[in-house]
Enzyme design. Structure first.
Site, PDB file in Angstrom:
ATOM      1  N   GLY A  71       0.804  -1.210   0.000  1.00  0.00           N
ATOM      2  CA  GLY A  71       0.000   0.000   0.000  1.00  0.00           C
ATOM      3  C   GLY A  71       0.841   1.266   0.000  1.00  0.00           C
ATOM      4  CD  GLN A  72       5.082   0.724   2.425  1.00  0.00           C
ATOM      5  OE1 GLN A  72       4.942  -0.460   2.162  1.00  0.00           O
ATOM      6  NE2 GLN A  72       6.085   1.172   3.137  1.00  0.00           N
ATOM      7  CB  ALA A  73       1.888   5.271  -3.916  1.00  0.00           C
ATOM      8  CG  LEU A  75       7.523   0.495  -1.338  1.00  0.00           C
ATOM      9  CD1 LEU A  75       7.125  -0.716  -0.515  1.00  0.00           C
ATOM     10  CD2 LEU A  75       9.029   0.720  -1.247  1.00  0.00           C
TER      11      LEU A  75
END
Ligand code: G3D
Length: 190
Positions: A71-73, A75
């Protein structure tokens, strides 16, 4: 089940082609459980990339790259390396985890929008069907908004990573989608 998968791989994925599959999902979705259930053996390599571990599993002419979608854009650009040349993407969803279904939806949307996956087959594994109250395949399809997806061939398969139920059916669908990649056998060739 182990014997079943051993003989199934050769039938579903002929050795004339090396198939590249990615297996992704949020942490706790059941990716590791499913990879072991498929009897691929141990991960052959684990390489830490920015913010997460990418594990490589190989079996015969199949390569699986597996990692957590966090959920970490920020990455996402690094995943492009792993998406390149992918024949099929398998997305594992914990169907009891209603609290994070919005995150899963955003991650699946990002995956489907990725140029390197434009022609990949996308199998959504609706995992943990043995749990009471788990979202079924139809509910998950609606929750992820998949009916609007036209670019890729996609399929939602209910499964249970613990028992292996549903995994053969899911892989059969993947095999049908990628069947054109293996060169047709030459008639009369030994
Ligand atoms: P991950 O690799 O995606 O992070 P894991 O997920 O494979 O480690 O699984 C996370 C937890 O979910 C594990 O429980 C595992 O046993 C459980 N699990 C995986 N698939 C299923 C399933 O189909 N049904 C049920 N009931 N549980 C499942 P623990 O307790 O070891 O954390």
């Amino acid at each position: 089940m182990g014997q079943l998968f051993s003989s199934l791989w050769a039938t579903l994925f002929p050795s004339a082609h090396t198939y590249r599959l990615v297996l992704v999902g949020l942490d706790n979705a059941g990716k590791t459980t499913i990879l072991y259930r498929l009897h691929l053996g141990q991960a052959v390599d684990t390489h830490p990339t920015v913010g997460c571990n990418v594990e490589t599993w190989t079996h015969r002419n199949l390569t699986f790259e597996a990692w957590d979608l966090g959920g970490q854009a920020n990455l996402r650009p690094s995943w492009a390396t792993y998406y390149s040349g992918t024949d099929a993407a398998l997305v594992v969803v914990d169907c009891t985890d209603r609290a994070r279904i919005g995150i899963v939806k955003a991650e699946v949307a990002a995956l489907l929008a990725h140029d390197h996956l434009a022609s990949a087959a996308v199998l959504i594994l609706a995992n943990k069907q043995d749990c009471p109250g788990a979202m079924g395949p139809a509910e998950l399809t609606a929750a992820l908004g998949l009916d609007a997806v036209r670019r890729q061939a996609w399929h939602v398969q209910g499964c249970c990573g613990l028992s292996g139920e549903g995994l053969v059916e899911g892989l059969e669908w993947v095999a049908q989608q990628v069947a054109h990649l293996a060169p047709a056998p030459v008639p009369g060739a030994a």
